[in-house]
Design a protein around this motif. Structure first.
Motif, short mmCIF file in Angstrom:
data_model
loop_
_atom_site.label_atom_id
_atom_site.label_comp_id
_atom_site.label_asym_id
_atom_site.label_seq_id
_atom_site.Cartn_x
_atom_site.Cartn_y
_atom_site.Cartn_z
N HIS A 282 62.99 -9.15 19.56
CA HIS A 282 62.45 -7.82 19.31
C HIS A 282 60.94 -7.79 19.53
N LEU A 283 60.24 -8.77 18.95
CA LEU A 283 58.78 -8.81 19.07
C LEU A 283 58.36 -9.06 20.51
N LEU B 26 56.22 -6.19 22.08
CA LEU B 26 54.78 -6.44 21.99
C LEU B 26 54.22 -7.27 23.14
N MET B 27 55.05 -8.07 23.80
CA MET B 27 54.52 -8.99 24.82
C MET B 27 54.73 -8.49 26.24
N VAL B 28 55.90 -7.86 26.48
CA VAL B 28 56.25 -7.46 27.84
C VAL B 28 55.51 -6.18 28.21
N GLY B 29 55.14 -6.06 29.47
CA GLY B 29 54.53 -4.83 29.97
C GLY B 29 53.23 -4.50 29.26
N ASP B 30 53.14 -3.26 28.75
CA ASP B 30 51.91 -2.82 28.08
C ASP B 30 51.95 -3.08 26.58
N GLY B 31 52.90 -3.87 26.12
CA GLY B 31 52.95 -4.22 24.71
C GLY B 31 53.09 -3.00 23.82
N VAL B 32 52.34 -3.00 22.72
CA VAL B 32 52.46 -1.93 21.73
C VAL B 32 52.06 -0.57 22.33
N HIS B 33 51.23 -0.60 23.40
CA HIS B 33 50.81 0.66 24.00
C HIS B 33 51.92 1.35 24.76
N ALA B 34 52.97 0.60 25.11
CA ALA B 34 54.07 1.19 25.89
C ALA B 34 55.07 1.90 24.98
N ILE B 35 54.93 1.72 23.65
CA ILE B 35 55.95 2.25 22.75
C ILE B 35 55.72 3.74 22.49
N ASP B 36 56.71 4.52 22.89
CA ASP B 36 56.71 5.94 22.55
C ASP B 36 58.18 6.39 22.52
N VAL C 35 61.76 4.15 23.24
CA VAL C 35 62.89 3.99 22.33
C VAL C 35 64.16 4.57 22.94
#
Lengths: 126, 150
Positions: free
Chosen positions: B46-47, B51-61, B65
């Motif tokens: 999950h982490l 958080l590591m792949v692509g843009d990390g936490v910035h990719a989450i929207d 999901v």
């Protein structure tokens, strides 16, 4: 007056402090998990509501919080494996001290892989 | 009339008193280790993906999901992770309450709160995973996953 225990089982050193750290990180992770399910549940409210809240996770201060959270999880994970080995491996209690240093070594390696990546994303000026 | 105290037969075999509490603590101890090993895989996966792949936490929207939960693989992954982590965490906090809350009333109140938080979180999380609509019709298209408009 506080109740004074009639003696103590706390022995200090690697065994006790790893146990203390396991408890502290465990409670920390548990409370984050409660919050994290709530914030994720906002996807059922609206895309705007979810994006607004998840946006606060992408600020530098929260980014540092995430680094701390991941550190807590990584320690709890590796030390948890150590606890299971102490319980189930016949040589577990003999090597519990060595295994803690292995845990800390793996912790450092894992965080060395994670922190540069995560912090450059968080502070990388998006 | 004499009052007599019953004295056990000298050679009666020793009988360990049966515990009335079942083996709950044994099963909970086993569960912590078994679920712990699984959670290492589930949570690290999950982490890594979030958080590591692509843009990390910035990719989450919302679209991120939506993209994940469109796949039964990630639905199953997250559901398993939710249940195991919540039972593992609740059982851990239960142990800590038992260790440090000395008064019966305090222990009772803390455990009621704990089990309440457990129930609300697990029910809410499970409902969200299964009733989630990645492409709500009233939402602006630019906030949704690309497959919604394709």
């Amino acid at each position: 007056m506080p109740t004074a225990p009639a003696g103590t089982l706390y022995r200090g050193r690697e065994g006790m402090w790893s146990w203390v750290a396991h408890r502290v990180t465990g409670v920390l992770i548990f409370f984050f998990l409660l919050v994290h399910v709530l914030d994720t549940a906002l996807v059922r409210v609206s895309p705007e509501a979810y994006n607004a809240v998840i946006g606060t996770y992408q600020t530098p201060i929260m980014g540092l919080g995430e680094a701390g959270l991941v550190a807590a999880i990584v320690f709890h994970a590796f030390n948890g494996i150590r606890v299971a080995l102490v319980d189930f491996w016949s040589q577990g209690t003999r090597y519990q001290r060595v295994m803690l240093w292995v845990v800390l070594g793996l912790f450092v390696v894992t965080m060395a892989g994670f922190l540069p990546r995560h912090l450059s994303i968080v502070f990388g000026g998006h | 009339m004499s009052t007599q105290t019953a004295i056990p037969t000298p050679r009666s075999p020793y009988a360990r008193r049966k515990t009335t509490r079942g083996n709950f603590e044994l099963y909970s101890w086993v569960f912590m280790r078994a679920s712990g090993v699984l959670l290492v895989v589930l949570v690290f996966g999950h982490l890594f993906v979030n958080l590591m792949v692509g843009d990390g936490v910035h990719a989450i929207d919302f679209a991120f999901v939506g993209g994940k939960w469109a796949s039964p693989f990630w639905q199953t992954w997250d559901l398993l992770m939710l249940w195991l982590a919540m039972i593992h965490g609740t059982n851990g906090v239960r142990t800590i309450i038992n260790d440090y809350a000395e008064r019966d009333a305090t222990r009772g109140v803390l455990k009621v709160l704990l089990y309440l938080a457990f129930t609300i979180t697990v029910v809410l999380g499970t409902l969200v995973i299964f009733t989630f609509d990645p492409c709500p019709s009233d939402a602006p298209a630019e906030l949704l996953a690309s497959f919604c408009t394709a």
